[in-house]
Enzyme design. Structure first.
Site, PDB file in Angstrom:
ATOM      1  N   LYS A 137       0.814  -1.220   0.000  1.00  0.00           N
ATOM      2  CA  LYS A 137       0.000   0.000   0.000  1.00  0.00           C
ATOM      3  C   LYS A 137       0.845   1.267   0.000  1.00  0.00           C
ATOM      4  CE  LYS A 137      -4.412  -1.621   1.670  1.00  0.00           C
ATOM      5  NZ  LYS A 137      -5.487  -1.507   2.665  1.00  0.00           N
ATOM      6  N   LYS A 167      -6.237 -11.175  -6.291  1.00  0.00           N
ATOM      7  CA  LYS A 167      -7.336 -11.325  -5.338  1.00  0.00           C
ATOM      8  C   LYS A 167      -8.528 -10.453  -5.755  1.00  0.00           C
ATOM      9  CE  LYS A 167      -7.327  -8.878  -1.347  1.00  0.00           C
ATOM     10  NZ  LYS A 167      -7.357  -8.461   0.053  1.00  0.00           N
ATOM     11  N   LYS A 221     -12.240  -4.844  -3.510  1.00  0.00           N
ATOM     12  CA  LYS A 221     -13.092  -3.684  -3.777  1.00  0.00           C
ATOM     13  C   LYS A 221     -12.281  -2.526  -4.349  1.00  0.00           C
ATOM     14  CE  LYS A 221     -13.249  -3.241   1.210  1.00  0.00           C
ATOM     15  NZ  LYS A 221     -14.096  -3.651   2.295  1.00  0.00           N
TER      16      LYS A 221
END
Ligand code: AMP
Ligand code: TRP
Length: 339
Positions: A119, A202, A205
């Site tokens: 991230k 994966k 969202k």
């Protein structure tokens, strides 16, 4: 270390960062629901403090996302009668214990977290301090309840190992078995649901492509269209597990079918072996709609009047604090904070 016994208690959380996917449902929420009927106290949480670590969210959107996630939990079968349902920021002991854990955890431990590396990306200097400290807050979420079991998807395994390290270091440094060494519960047919467009990624969202995921709020037509367009290979489905090796997209769709239908992968393959995707995909779409449509319509009902959700979360916060306040008080005493 001497044996201390802890009440069997489950804690888990999901970020209200917008949208709930089939990956969240199969990888986490379905297990949350079933654990309510096992011998555990269960606490489930919208982790809104975590949701602002990657980037700040528009306030109206964060409020909406938090309520929608609560609606998703309730509509999926998490019962406010059986479980404590809370919004993280409303139980202040989470953030208070997180500070203590910021002082227990080491920079090196945090720097090794793959989620941090992914991230923060190349520009770690620009990432928030909260993103770096994320796992210490997660450990506090769990340990402020003395939770013994944490159901999550595969991607959270490393954070749970860190939670165990933090508990062990605290217990060791203060010479008391105060925090439990929590067990991760990474089980079920779908601990890692993959993207419908790329079997190596994966389902998430945050994927820019909406076609890569099934959202819990998608209507029947959208679900059917996304499954019809899901990436596959040209071969028929195998009847044995080994036949799925090196076929990640095929494996993912069969896996989703098995998880939705509460079957093992082997049993599904016995039934569908030999089928072409032209036959299997409509069957999968029908099953997905059958299982997900009642959840999305109940979510819509709950979201039409959010007072009920707000009442449930207010009651949850009160129930939670009965557990968390004494644990924080005792933590402060152990550390030497004067009251
Ligand atoms: P998040 O949406 O990242 O807050 O994740 C909430 C929960 O859903 C965690 O337990 C994750 O491990 C789980 N989860 C998220 N995406 C997936 C996926 N694609 N497959 C299985 N579990 C998932
Ligand atoms: N990090 C988790 C995720 O992104 C969410 C989370 C926060 C969590 N606190 C937790 C999960 C405590 C389990 C227990 O999925």
């Amino acid at each position: 270390m001497s044996e201390t016994s802890f009440t069997p208690r489950v804690f888990s959380g999901i970020q209200p960062s917008g949208g709930l996917t089939l990956g969240n449902y199969l990888g986490a929420i379905k297990r949350f629901v079933s654990m309510q009927d096992e011998d555990f106290e269960t606490v489930y949480c919208m982790v809104d403090l975590h949701a602002i670590t990657a980037k700040l969210i528009d306030p109206a959107e964060l409020r909406h996302n938090t309520r929608e996630l609560a609606a998703g939990f309730i509509a999926s079968g998490i019962s406010p009668e059986k479980s404590i349902l809370i919004n993280q920021s409303q139980v202040p002991e989470h953030a208070q214990l997180a500070w203590i854990f910021n002082c227990i955890a080491r920079m090196g431990w945090m720097g090794r977290m793959t989620q941090w590396k992914d991230k923060a990306g190349k520009n770690a200097e620009a990432a928030s301090l909260g993103l770096f400290a994320y796992p210490a807050l997660m450990a506090a979420d769990i340990l402020i309840y003395h939770a013994t079991h944490v159901p999550v998807g595969e991607d959270q395994k490393q954070h749970l190992e860190l939670t165990r390290d933090i508990a062990a270091k605290f217990n060791h440094d203060y010479g008391e078995d105060f925090f439990p060494i929590t067990e991760p519960v990474i089980e079920g047919a779908a601990t890692r649901v993959m993207s419908l467009r790329d079997g190596a990624k994966k389902m998430s969202k945050s994927d820019p492509s909406d076609a890569s995921r099934i959202n819990m709020t998608d209507d029947a037509d959208t679900i059917a269209r996304k499954i019809r367009k899901a990436k596959t290979d040209p071969d028929a489905l195998p009847s044995e597990l080994a036949g799925l090796d090196d076929r990640p997209e095929a494996r993912n769709l069969v896996n989703i079918y098995a998880a939705l239908n509460d079957q093992s992968l082997e049993d599904v393959l016995k039934d569908v072996g030999g089928q072409q995707f032209g036959t299997f995909k409509p069957a999968l779409a029908e099953l997905a709609v059958e299982k997900l449509a009642p959840i999305s319509s109940e979510m819509a009902r709950l979201m039409a009047d959010t007072d009920e959700i707000d009442r449930i979360l207010a009651k949850g916060a009160e129930q939670a604090r009965v557990i968390t306040a004494p644990i924080l008080k005792r933590t402060y005493e152990i550390i030497g904070m004067v009251s």
